[in-house]
Design a protein around this motif. Structure first.
Motif, PDB file in Angstrom:
ATOM      1  N   LEU A 196      45.267  32.155-108.143  1.00  0.00           N
ATOM      2  CA  LEU A 196      46.151  31.527-107.300  1.00  0.00           C
ATOM      3  C   LEU A 196      47.428  32.189-107.757  1.00  0.00           C
ATOM      4  O   LEU A 196      47.853  33.447-108.660  1.00  0.00           O
ATOM      5  N   ALA A 197      47.465  32.325-105.881  1.00  0.00           N
ATOM      6  CA  ALA A 197      49.593  33.538-106.100  1.00  0.00           C
ATOM      7  C   ALA A 197      49.985  32.907-105.346  1.00  0.00           C
ATOM      8  O   ALA A 197      50.057  31.741-104.446  1.00  0.00           O
ATOM      9  N   ALA A 198      50.969  32.997-106.296  1.00  0.00           N
ATOM     10  CA  ALA A 198      52.570  31.671-105.962  1.00  0.00           C
ATOM     11  C   ALA A 198      53.487  33.082-104.998  1.00  0.00           C
ATOM     12  O   ALA A 198      53.751  34.421-106.495  1.00  0.00           O
ATOM     13  N   ARG A 199      54.466  32.423-104.584  1.00  0.00           N
ATOM     14  CA  ARG A 199      55.571  33.632-104.217  1.00  0.00           C
ATOM     15  C   ARG A 199      56.629  33.841-105.139  1.00  0.00           C
ATOM     16  O   ARG A 199      57.776  35.167-105.674  1.00  0.00           O
ATOM     17  N   ARG A 200      57.180  32.754-105.334  1.00  0.00           N
ATOM     18  CA  ARG A 200      58.280  32.828-106.238  1.00  0.00           C
ATOM     19  C   ARG A 200      58.022  31.919-107.406  1.00  0.00           C
ATOM     20  O   ARG A 200      57.368  31.710-107.734  1.00  0.00           O
ATOM     21  N   PHE A 201      59.327  32.519-108.766  1.00  0.00           N
ATOM     22  CA  PHE A 201      58.792  32.036-110.354  1.00  0.00           C
ATOM     23  C   PHE A 201      58.486  30.319-110.304  1.00  0.00           C
ATOM     24  O   PHE A 201      57.603  30.100-110.925  1.00  0.00           O
ATOM     25  N   GLU A 202      59.848  29.844-109.474  1.00  0.00           N
ATOM     26  CA  GLU A 202      59.484  28.671-109.026  1.00  0.00           C
ATOM     27  C   GLU A 202      58.753  27.857-109.241  1.00  0.00           C
ATOM     28  O   GLU A 202      57.800  26.982-109.422  1.00  0.00           O
ATOM     29  N   GLU A 203      57.482  28.015-107.555  1.00  0.00           N
ATOM     30  CA  GLU A 203      56.637  28.276-107.248  1.00  0.00           C
ATOM     31  C   GLU A 203      55.843  28.545-108.180  1.00  0.00           C
ATOM     32  O   GLU A 203      54.061  27.904-108.392  1.00  0.00           O
ATOM     33  N   LEU A 204      55.383  29.408-108.806  1.00  0.00           N
ATOM     34  CA  LEU A 204      54.724  29.878-110.053  1.00  0.00           C
ATOM     35  C   LEU A 204      55.088  29.105-111.323  1.00  0.00           C
ATOM     36  O   LEU A 204      53.224  27.912-111.852  1.00  0.00           O
ATOM     37  N   ALA A 205      55.347  28.600-111.468  1.00  0.00           N
ATOM     38  CA  ALA A 205      55.865  27.222-113.054  1.00  0.00           C
ATOM     39  C   ALA A 205      55.055  26.584-112.163  1.00  0.00           C
ATOM     40  O   ALA A 205      54.026  25.135-112.594  1.00  0.00           O
ATOM     41  N   TRP A 206      55.377  25.624-110.781  1.00  0.00           N
ATOM     42  CA  TRP A 206      54.952  24.591-110.434  1.00  0.00           C
ATOM     43  C   TRP A 206      52.984  24.772-110.197  1.00  0.00           C
ATOM     44  O   TRP A 206      52.539  23.252-110.811  1.00  0.00           O
ATOM     45  N   ALA A 207      53.226  25.836-109.436  1.00  0.00           N
ATOM     46  CA  ALA A 207      51.246  26.022-109.828  1.00  0.00           C
ATOM     47  C   ALA A 207      50.860  25.481-110.929  1.00  0.00           C
ATOM     48  O   ALA A 207      49.621  25.365-111.620  1.00  0.00           O
ATOM     49  N   ALA A 208      51.636  26.624-112.137  1.00  0.00           N
ATOM     50  CA  ALA A 208      50.905  26.202-113.385  1.00  0.00           C
ATOM     51  C   ALA A 208      50.834  24.928-113.834  1.00  0.00           C
ATOM     52  O   ALA A 208      49.716  24.222-114.585  1.00  0.00           O
ATOM     53  N   THR A 209      51.839  23.881-113.690  1.00  0.00           N
ATOM     54  CA  THR A 209      51.269  22.434-113.947  1.00  0.00           C
ATOM     55  C   THR A 209      50.636  22.147-112.800  1.00  0.00           C
ATOM     56  O   THR A 209      50.202  20.984-113.902  1.00  0.00           O
ATOM     57  N   LYS A 210      50.714  21.825-111.901  1.00  0.00           N
ATOM     58  CA  LYS A 210      50.066  21.381-111.029  1.00  0.00           C
ATOM     59  C   LYS A 210      48.260  21.857-111.944  1.00  0.00           C
ATOM     60  O   LYS A 210      47.436  20.977-111.925  1.00  0.00           O
ATOM     61  N   SER A 211      47.887  23.391-111.821  1.00  0.00           N
ATOM     62  CA  SER A 211      46.487  23.423-112.572  1.00  0.00           C
ATOM     63  C   SER A 211      45.886  22.123-113.228  1.00  0.00           C
ATOM     64  O   SER A 211      45.202  22.017-113.026  1.00  0.00           O
TER      65      SER A 211
END
Ligand code: SF4
Length: 1001
Positions: free
Chosen positions: A324-339
């Motif tokens: 999973l690739a996220a563009r911004r820091f916040e999106e990365l944290a959100w993506a980790a949370t969602k996972s």
């Protein structure tokens, strides 16, 4: 294919067995351990090189317990980590006293002072830097000792055998042996180092090495364990338990040598099995399979190994590895949370979040906290104690101690008093009810008077506020002065140039008790751990108790220790557990799902900070950890993780902070090259659509139940004129921004002081004039000189305390003193026109009666404090009002152009006319009003009027003002809509901007 456990031979040699580090690894290991127990007929001792898999191994042993075991081996085999095993060495009580980290850093400090050669090297270090350096020196010395001490093993064994009852004498012998070894090794090592840095380090090592060092204790403990085995074997060989060594991670070469030698010796007395990990069927990259060659470089794979890797990748490929690739820091944290959420929804109970990117993991943790107590979050990455509220409160207390001798800044003082661990009632020894609102009151006073720093300044501000309260029917609060005195006493207690370690700790503890912080910290989980960390500073029984150092050095040491301490959260039972951990901690552990955040090329692999002193080559020479070894280890850890767990999410941020594209780690890219269908998923946050209404200019109609103040100050009236909405927010709703102190010093308190000293001066002038033979009557020149001299002295005196509080105020005094001659010239000129000083600082006001829409008669008092009234000598009906301004003339002229929007002087004039007795002006009318600048631009020339500016056409201005204020207050009481309407120059500094949202409409 799992490797079957070996058949134990009778040979007195360590026997090797391997396990495959996949999802069945713990089961294989447990079965092997039981097999060993059965074959030897005795309960083995299992020592793991790292503690991580401890619980997993015990659980696996329980699950794999064979049926019908004989009694002698029915108990679970003992499983222990290497560190715990060393601690449990027989006779450890007589080992040299273990030195704490703190004591070891202090020894660096002492040696720095003792030895000129070291001082010259480190003289430029700051306090914080010096302690950081001390840590690095201690670590480096340990690395050197690791190489040297094994050569002492036979001497240590011999010393342990002597079994002398006199521990003192025994310790002396150990010390002697060590000293000789260090001296010998020093000569040898010095030949090998050429650069100055290493030479300095060697010097340190020469001075620092001590029998309490952990490396020496480790060797003593291993020798003691060996002694025990030998003694038991001599009595009855069958009583010596089999020893199973499990190498869970690649050891440093020096550790490998040490343990190999130990196992070799131990095998003389009992069965020894060494368990290693076999990467053949697990490695996903050649480096994970081949490891390092004999020279410590990464070995190159041959074609057979390459095809083994190919087959490993294909056979272990899981459909549930997600990229999973996220563009911004916040999106990365959100993506980790969602996972993590998706795994929880799928019923997974034991999830790991591998914090390759620690910040993103922390952010994800914060986002997950909304799941509440259903998810237990265990942070194994080492939550720093310094990030807790308790440590922050303690830090604020240190700020007070550290403040300069004049006192702390007002922000530091208020932060200290407002922190939840400060107990004001305990500090002042007063009932809690009495202290309610005390700190808020102090804050109001300090902010209103802009008292920004220094004990004297704070005391003056409180005294002024108290005396104002007394003269205006309010109630002064003596506790405020007591509070300042109390904190000042704490601060004064630390004002010594040098502190000694043990009395500094006693004073610290006493302070914490006095301010009630100790008691409050004890009730808090992090607070307890903080107090525990502070206990390490109780050096009263150690060699460093009388060690003296400068207070900043001691405080910096305190901070360094707290910075290094970890906070352990108390675990709670929950439906699922999330472990936040580094990659290395996933070794031989099992999880239902793993989320790895930070898999970009910059963070995976991640290398530990290189040691300050050693190059990679020198590390190799010292048989220590190298970059290549860390690289191989991480490749193995990642292979193991991917192979052991079906559900692995690999996340990374695809754009760096600077907007540059970031690729996934090279390991992932290499896997992608082999697994063509393994696609990257773009982790995009869910978007919600909605339509918003455009925001219009804010207008508010005051509610019927909203009280309208019946007293209006000149500044409140100005606010109403500037912008009705602003008045609505600040005066009717009472909303205020939390005020902060600007940088710089106390302009306002200095302004108040100027007003006060001018009043004192003019009163003294009056008294002097009453004396018939005073020099003041000897002509204009003598009068001028007296006035200048007296105003100068008066200024020095009034500013004295302010300067004691904040030395920067001296500049303001000097600026003002430059103004004095010109100010006196203006005063004499005014006197020549017939005007005489009459009174100053006079509270004054008038009543405006109006009838509100409900027909109720309202009396509104418009009141303020006039700076000065003058009277005319020859006209017994004339009076004038004066306002001192600490502003340049240009600002005053601008102000006068909008006199009706800022009618302060007109208010005083009307008040004096309507209540002439209260204004001490019976029979007189105020026909002149002027502003006097106390910041005249002296260089603008004497021919110009640089000091005074009068209101033109007073009668007309008064009439317009009276009509206007009546109209304005009638509208206010009629509760008409109040519009947000002001020019940008006013909005720029408006506190209500966030409420009216100017700029959005
Ligand atoms: S920002 Fe301007 S318009 Fe808004 S309340 Fe303040 S002064 Fe009025």
């Amino acid at each position: 294919m799992p490797h079957p456990f070996l058949t134990i031979s009778k040979q007195k040699l360590p026997q090797a067995w391997t396990i495959t580090p996949n999802s069945q690894a713990l089961g294989q290991l447990a079965k092997g351990i039981w097999d060993c127990a059965v074959q030897t007929g005795s309960r083995p001792l299992v020592v793991l090189s790292t503690a991580g898999p401890l619980i997993g191994v015990r659980a696996a042993l329980e699950q794999n317990r064979p049926k019908d075991l004989p009694h002698s081996i029915a108990f679970l085999p003992q499983v222990i980590s290497f560190t715990d095993w060393l601690e449990a060495a027989p006779g450890a009580w007589k080992f040299p006293k273990k030195q704490t980290d703190l004591e070891r850093w202090l020894s660096v400090f002492v040696n720095l002072r003792k030895h000129k050669v070291l001082q010259s090297w480190f003289k430029a270090e700051s306090e914080a830097g010096a302690w950081g350096l001390a840590q690095a020196v201690v670590d480096a010395c340990d690395s050197l000792s690791e190489v040297v001490v094994p050569q002492l093993q036979s001497e240590l064994n011999a010393l342990l055998q002597t079994h002398t009852l006199d521990t003192e004498a025994w310790l002396k012998k150990v010390e002697l042996v060590l000293d000789q070894a260090v001296a010998k090794a020093y000569v040898g090592l010095s030949r090998n180092v050429v650069d100055e840095e290493s030479a300095v380090l060697l010097t340190f090592w020469r001075y620092l090495t001590n029998i309490g060092d952990p490396v020496i204790r480790k060797h003593l403990a291993m020798a003691a364990q060996m002694q025990l085995a030998k003694a038991n074997a001599e009595k009855d060989r069958t009583t010596v338990r089999p020893f199973i060594w499990v190498q869970t991670a690649d050891p440093k070469p020096i550790d490998q040598e040490l343990i190999d030698a130990y196992l070799q010796d131990y095998a003389q007395f009992a069965t020894v099995v060494r368990v290693d990990l076999d990467w053949k069927s697990v490695a996903l990259w050649p480096e994970a399979l081949c490891g390092l060659d004999v020279d410590g470089h990464i070995a190159v794979a041959n074609s057979q190994e390459d095809s083994q890797i190919e087959s490993n990748i294909q056979s272990h490929r899981q459909a549930d590895w997600r990229l999973l690739a996220a563009r911004r820091f916040e999106e990365l944290a959100w993506a980790a949370t969602k996972s993590i959420e998706s795994h929880l929804i799928a019923g997974k109970k034991n999830i790991a979040l591998v914090a390759q990117d620690r910040l993103a993991a922390r952010r994800a943790r914060a986002l997950l906290s909304r799941l509440g107590s259903a998810l237990q979050i265990r942070d194994e990455t080492g939550w720093k104690l310094s990030t807790t509220r308790a440590a922050a409160a303690f830090d604020i207390y240190l700020e007070i101690i550290r403040a300069p001798k004049e006192g702390p800044s007002a922000s530091a003082l208020l932060e200290f008093l407002q922190n939840p661990y400060f107990d004001i009632s305990c500090s002042l020894n007063q009932a809690p009810e009495v202290c309610i609102g005390l700190i808020a009151r102090l804050e109001d006073i300090l902010i209103a008077s802009q008292a920004k720093s220094g004990w004297e300044t704070f005391t003056m501000a409180i005294e002024r506020a108290n005396s104002y309260a007394t003269s205006n029917g309010g109630s002064p609060n003596p506790l405020l002065i007591n509070l300042i005195k109390f904190v000042r006493r704490l601060h004064t207690g630390w004002q010594q140039s040098m502190v000694d370690c043990s009395s500094a700790y006693v004073l610290l503890e006493k302070n914490l008790q006095e301010i009630g912080m100790f008691q409050r910290l004890e009730k808090d989980a992090a607070g307890k751990q903080l107090l525990e960390a502070l206990k390490g500073f109780d050096l009263s029984s150690g060699v460093y108790k009388e060690l003296k150092m400068r207070l900043p050095e001691w405080l910096s040491l305190l901070k360094t220790v707290i910075e290094g301490a970890s906070y352990e959260e108390v675990g709670k039972e929950a439906q699922a557990t999330l472990s936040i951990l580094p990659l290395s901690s996933t070794r031989l552990r099992q999880f239902d799902a793993v989320v790895l955040v930070g898999c970009d090329e910059q963070q995976l692999p991640a290398f530990s900070e290189p040691p300050l002193f050693f190059s990679d080559t020198l590390n190799r020479y010292l048989k220590s950890s190298t970059i290549a070894a860390q690289y191989v280890q991480q490749a193995r850890d990642l292979s193991q993780l991917l192979v052991s767990c079906k559900n692995v999410d690999l996340l990374w941020q695809s754009k760096s902070k600077s907007g540059e594209p970031l690729r996934p780690s090279a390991w992932i890219q290499r896997l992608q090259a082999k697994l063509k269908d393994w696609r990257v998923i773009d982790a995009k946050p869910e978007l919600y659509e909605g339509k918003s209404q455009p925001i219009a200019m804010s207008v508010s109609t005051p509610d019927q139940n909203l009280a309208i103040p019946v007293t209006v100050s000149p500044s409140a009236y100005k606010a109403l004129r500037d912008c009705p909405y602003r008045y609505y927010v600040s005066s009717l709703l009472g909303l205020r921004k939390v005020k902060e102190f600007d940088e710089g010093f106390d302009a306002s308190l200095a302004g108040q002081t100027l007003h006060a000293l001018l009043k004192t001066f003019f009163q003294a002038l009056k008294t002097e004039e009453a004396k018939s033979h005073a020099p003041i009557h000897q002509g204009i020149a003598a009068r001028r000189q007296w006035m200048i001299d007296h105003l100068m002295q008066c200024s020095e005196k009034e500013f004295e305390r302010l300067i004691a509080g904040d030395a920067r105020v001296l500049g303001t005094l000097r600026d003002w003193q430059k103004q004095i001659p010109s100010f006196i010239d203006w005063q004499i000129e005014r006197e020549n026109q017939g005007w005489r000083y009459h009174d100053a600082e006079l509270p004054i006001g008038f009543i405006l009666s109006l009838t509100d829409p409900d027909g109720v008669q309202r009396d509104i008092r418009i009141a303020g404090r006039a700076d000065r009234f003058d009277i005319h000598d020859s006209d017994s009906t004339a009076a004038a009002v004066i306002d001192y301004k600490n502003q340049k003339m240009k600002k005053i002229v601008d102000r006068s152009e909008n006199i009706l929007d800022d009618p302060q002087l007109l208010i005083y004039a009307r008040a004096a006319d309507e209540s002439a007795i209260a204004a001490h002006l019976p029979g007189r009318t105020v026909g002149q009003a002027q502003w006097i600048t106390l910041k005249a631009e002296l260089d603008k020339g004497e021919d110009k009027n640089i000091r005074a500016h009068a209101i033109e056409d007073m009668p007309n201005a008064m009439a317009q003002f009276s009509e206007q204020i009546e109209k304005d207050l009638n509208s206010l009481w009629a509760r008409k809509p109040m519009r947000a309407f002001a020019p940008d120059s006013i909005c720029q500094y408006c506190e209500a901007r966030g409420v009216c949202r100017k700029g959005m409409w």
